[in-house]
Design an enzyme around this catalytic site. Sequence first.
Site: not given
Ligand SMILES: *Cc1c(COP(=O)(O)O)cnc(C)c1O
Length: 496
Positions: A112
Amino acid sequence: MNYTSTRNDSLSVSSAYAIANGISEEGGLFVPTDIPEVSAEFIESLVPLTYIERARKVLSLYLTDFTAEEIDADTFGAYSTGFTHEKVAPLVNLHGNTNILELWHGPTCAFKDMALQLLPYLLTSSAKKTADGKEIVILVATSGDTGKAALEGFKDVDGTRILVFYPSDGVSAMQKLQMTTQQGKNVGVCAIKGNFDDAQTGVKTIFTDPAVKAKLLSENMAFSSANSINWGRLVPQIVYYFSAYADMIASGQIKNGDKINFTVPTGNFGNILAAYYAMKMGLPVNKLICASNENNVLTEFINTGRYNRVRQFHTTVSPSMDILVSSNLERLIFHLSDKGSAETAELFGKLKEDGEYTVSADMLGKIQSVFSAGCCNDCETKKTIGETFSAHNYLLDPHTAVAVKVYNSYKESTGDTTPTVIVSTASPYKFTPAVLEGLGKSAGSSDEFDMIDAVVSHTGVPAPKKLTELKGATPRFTQTVEKTEMEAVVLSMLGI
Ligand SMILES: *Cc1c(COP(=O)(O)O)cnc(C)c1O
């Protein structure tokens, strides 16, 4: 370049408007009206560049109302100091032509950060163009990683406030500690009794409530969103697909023009949708492989065309993918629909009313020509962590392990040997209980930091300082509320 809404395609707004507002008034998501196309020369030109330079080239295709100086300053602010790896998003060879794209070298150790280190800059640049000095209030619903990454990104950014809601039993101990100890004068964090979808629905409701909006306006405040429904979250993610491809050329694994696969551990469909945009722009992609945990609503959708959110919600060892309503799928449906926003609005209306929708055979065909999907349960996830470490001396977090497992099954069932990038979304040290189990080891204690020490001593893989330094930190935010109380919490945190 202009943006329209997935539920009202007569709308045409700038990227600054889309980013500053987050979501369109009628509840649709902002999407580019035309996806920019790049040439093979454009891709070749990325090869010798740094991540920041690559980001500038890709972002300027989408943020056409930003000046070059703004894009330069924003990308420099985001990626020059917060990441502990000089390449920002390094590509690591796992074995043969299977590679791991590590997206977790930012301040919160999850992918993120790739978007949320940049979003505050994009948002403040956007607000200068559109929002006449209003204070921006960011509301976030999080399944764990977004919340912390958004808090870090927006902490002490002038002209912004940030409030985060997380499901009290739906995040890992480390994720909770990261959020409840957050510093900064403009931040607030609150747990809710419910799951991630409850938190997300609550935030969406507050966001679109005209009475709350009016109340904020009277205080010279306006909501915006840092969830992946915001275009400013998605556009930074397109960059690393180009960056990974450029690194594949640089390492000699492929020639420019060769197709590759991406396998993406998926929850809200944001990360893999960014890969889709990259492909539409001209990045040579064979398949996008969508990996889910036991909350396999997307696996069923991609395999059958039926999206059905009415099913049991599973709390898994990959909590950031514990999602039944994948908001960003709406953007894909819009782009694939010949009928545009009318069809999208109808399908997502059905999802709200009936809890399900089914796309046409024509649309399903388009989806399956690009996407493949699979899922795996917790037991397989942990097993994959252990096996991958034994075989390749590489330590996976549970989310990435889901992707590795799904990719291995895909490869076995299809015989597809296309060079592949598996997107790695978190440091294993955010999820040590599952990692230890996968390794077949025990810390002899349930203390988060003892478990970190145990993983370090079993694997020799260093733990990120950003996590180890939380040891002994005292939580600042300890409130837990019913989901019906979220609106009251927002108003009270804002002091209005
Ligand atoms: C948010 C997240 C995901 C999923 O990503 P999306 O964009 O919501 O599909 C997968 N792995 C981790 C560690 C995340 O923080």
